[in-house]
Design a protein around this motif. Structure first.
Motif, short mmCIF file in Angstrom:
data_model
loop_
_atom_site.label_atom_id
_atom_site.label_comp_id
_atom_site.label_asym_id
_atom_site.label_seq_id
_atom_site.Cartn_x
_atom_site.Cartn_y
_atom_site.Cartn_z
N ILE A 109 0.76 -1.02 -0.10
CA ILE A 109 -0.23 0.01 0.08
C ILE A 109 1.03 1.46 0.37
CG2 ILE A 109 -1.72 1.20 1.53
CD1 ILE A 109 -2.94 -1.38 2.20
N LEU A 110 2.08 1.72 0.98
CA LEU A 110 2.60 1.91 0.64
C LEU A 110 3.39 2.22 -0.33
CD1 LEU A 110 5.24 2.30 3.68
CD2 LEU A 110 3.65 3.15 3.53
N GLU A 111 3.77 2.02 -1.21
CA GLU A 111 3.31 2.05 -3.09
C GLU A 111 3.11 1.87 -3.79
OE1 GLU A 111 5.15 -1.60 -4.70
OE2 GLU A 111 6.50 -2.31 -2.79
N LEU A 112 1.94 1.74 -3.09
CA LEU A 112 0.44 2.41 -4.27
C LEU A 112 0.45 3.98 -3.95
CD1 LEU A 112 -2.08 -1.18 -3.72
CD2 LEU A 112 0.10 0.13 -5.48
N LYS A 113 0.53 3.89 -2.73
CA LYS A 113 1.10 5.74 -2.39
C LYS A 113 1.62 6.97 -2.99
CE LYS A 113 -1.08 6.72 1.91
NZ LYS A 113 -0.59 6.73 3.56
N LYS A 114 2.81 6.15 -3.15
CA LYS A 114 3.77 7.06 -4.11
C LYS A 114 3.85 7.01 -5.79
CE LYS A 114 7.54 5.09 -1.10
NZ LYS A 114 8.66 4.48 -1.68
N GLU A 115 2.36 6.16 -6.01
CA GLU A 115 1.60 5.90 -7.36
C GLU A 115 0.80 6.89 -7.22
OE1 GLU A 115 0.86 3.72 -11.52
OE2 GLU A 115 2.02 2.64 -9.86
N PHE A 116 0.09 6.85 -6.71
CA PHE A 116 -1.58 7.36 -6.72
C PHE A 116 -1.68 8.07 -5.64
CE2 PHE A 116 -1.65 3.52 -8.51
CZ PHE A 116 -2.65 2.88 -9.63
N GLY A 117 -0.91 8.25 -4.10
CA GLY A 117 -0.98 9.45 -3.13
C GLY A 117 -2.09 9.08 -2.03
N SER A 118 -2.59 7.51 -2.47
CA SER A 118 -3.67 6.79 -1.21
C SER A 118 -4.42 5.43 -2.16
CB SER A 118 -4.43 7.74 -0.82
OG SER A 118 -5.70 7.69 -2.10
N PHE A 119 -4.20 4.97 -0.75
CA PHE A 119 -5.13 3.66 -1.42
C PHE A 119 -6.26 3.80 -1.67
CE2 PHE A 119 -6.21 -0.72 1.26
CZ PHE A 119 -6.46 -1.99 -0.16
N LYS A 120 -7.17 4.85 -1.31
CA LYS A 120 -8.47 4.91 -2.44
C LYS A 120 -8.34 5.65 -3.33
CE LYS A 120 -12.58 7.44 -0.90
NZ LYS A 120 -12.99 6.31 -1.83
N LYS A 121 -7.26 6.73 -3.53
CA LYS A 121 -7.41 6.95 -4.78
C LYS A 121 -6.70 5.99 -5.90
CE LYS A 121 -6.16 11.99 -4.24
NZ LYS A 121 -5.19 12.59 -3.72
N TRP A 122 -5.75 4.30 -5.38
CA TRP A 122 -5.79 3.23 -6.40
C TRP A 122 -6.91 2.41 -6.60
CZ3 TRP A 122 -5.69 -1.76 -4.96
CH2 TRP A 122 -5.84 -2.84 -5.68
N LEU A 123 -7.71 2.44 -5.19
CA LEU A 123 -9.35 1.55 -5.46
C LEU A 123 -9.88 2.62 -6.68
CD1 LEU A 123 -9.71 0.70 -1.57
CD2 LEU A 123 -9.43 -1.33 -3.25
N ASP A 124 -9.54 4.03 -6.03
CA ASP A 124 -10.88 4.11 -7.12
C ASP A 124 -10.65 4.59 -8.47
OD1 ASP A 124 -12.16 5.78 -4.68
OD2 ASP A 124 -12.00 7.17 -4.59
N ALA A 125 -9.44 4.59 -9.16
CA ALA A 125 -8.22 4.62 -10.02
C ALA A 125 -8.90 3.45 -11.09
CB ALA A 125 -7.03 4.57 -10.39
N ASN A 126 -9.26 1.46 -10.21
CA ASN A 126 -9.85 1.05 -10.81
C ASN A 126 -11.42 0.19 -10.75
OD1 ASN A 126 -6.82 -0.50 -11.34
ND2 ASN A 126 -6.70 0.32 -9.38
N HIS A 127 -12.07 1.42 -10.32
CA HIS A 127 -13.46 1.24 -10.12
C HIS A 127 -13.63 2.04 -10.81
CE1 HIS A 127 -17.17 0.57 -8.15
NE2 HIS A 127 -17.73 2.29 -7.97
N PRO A 128 -15.50 1.72 -12.36
CA PRO A 128 -15.62 0.11 -11.19
C PRO A 128 -15.14 -1.12 -12.42
CG PRO A 128 -17.71 1.02 -13.21
CD PRO A 128 -15.64 2.14 -12.59
N LEU A 129 -15.15 -1.69 -11.68
CA LEU A 129 -14.36 -2.97 -11.97
C LEU A 129 -14.86 -4.14 -12.18
CD1 LEU A 129 -10.12 -3.51 -11.17
CD2 LEU A 129 -11.57 -2.82 -13.80
#
Length: 178
Positions: A109-129
């Motif tokens: 999740i720390l790696e994802l936060k570096k790329e997307f800004g937050s875990f939630k933003k990573w989830l949002d970026a992949n929604h809807p799947l």
């Protein structure tokens, strides 16, 4: 019987029912904006595998205490001493694979936060799947995330539909807040 029917049609004053009612009425299917809380929900879903959700609800505060209030940054830094401490903690599920998954997933999740800004933003970026697409993504990204764990995590946080029946008052409340 659906979760909503259990809550609505089987009222009780016993402590397990009250835990489920509170979770159903105030948490299940509700979006979570805080990354640490999202991580905490994922951690609980992973630990529930093979066990009951009632047990997770009973142990939720023990998990919170054992895992540094679900702080992603702190859990990502856990070392062998922390692993041993967790393996000895009777307040949580003492499973080495699940404990290791929590630490590795916090690091991811720390790696994802570096790329997307937050875990939630990573989830949002992949929604809807679709559920199948989410499961594939989670299995590629995280440890100990099978289909049921991913499904429940995403339903419980509002990313997948199905947390509540259409006639459930909580469903109507959530629908009106969108």
């Amino acid at each position: 019987m659906s979760y909503c029917n259990y809550i609505i049609n089987n009222p009780s004053e016993n402590s397990d029912y009250l835990l489920h009612k509170h979770y159903h009425d105030n948490q299940y299917g509700f979006p979570i904006d805080n990354d640490d809380e999202l991580f905490g929900r994922l951690l609980l879903e992973i630990n529930q595998a093979g066990l009951s959700w009632t047990l997770m609800l009973r142990k939720q505060e023990s998990f919170r205490a054992a895992y540094s209030n679900f702080s992603i940054e702190k859990v990502a830094q856990y070392d062998d001493g922390d692993r041993e401490r967790l393996l000895q903690d009777p307040g949580i599920i003492r499973n080495r694979l699940k404990i290791n998954a929590a630490i590795i997933n916090a690091q991811k999740i720390l790696e994802l936060k570096k790329e997307f800004g937050s875990f939630k933003k990573w989830l949002d970026a992949n929604h809807p799947l679709t559920k199948a697409e989410w499961v594939k993504l989670f299995k590629k990204t995280f440890k100990f995330t099978g289909g049921e764990i991913v499904n429940e995590f995403l339903m419980s946080t509002g990313y997948l539909p199905g947390a509540h029946d259409d006639d459930c008052p909580v469903f109507l409340k959530l629908a009106s807040n969108r």
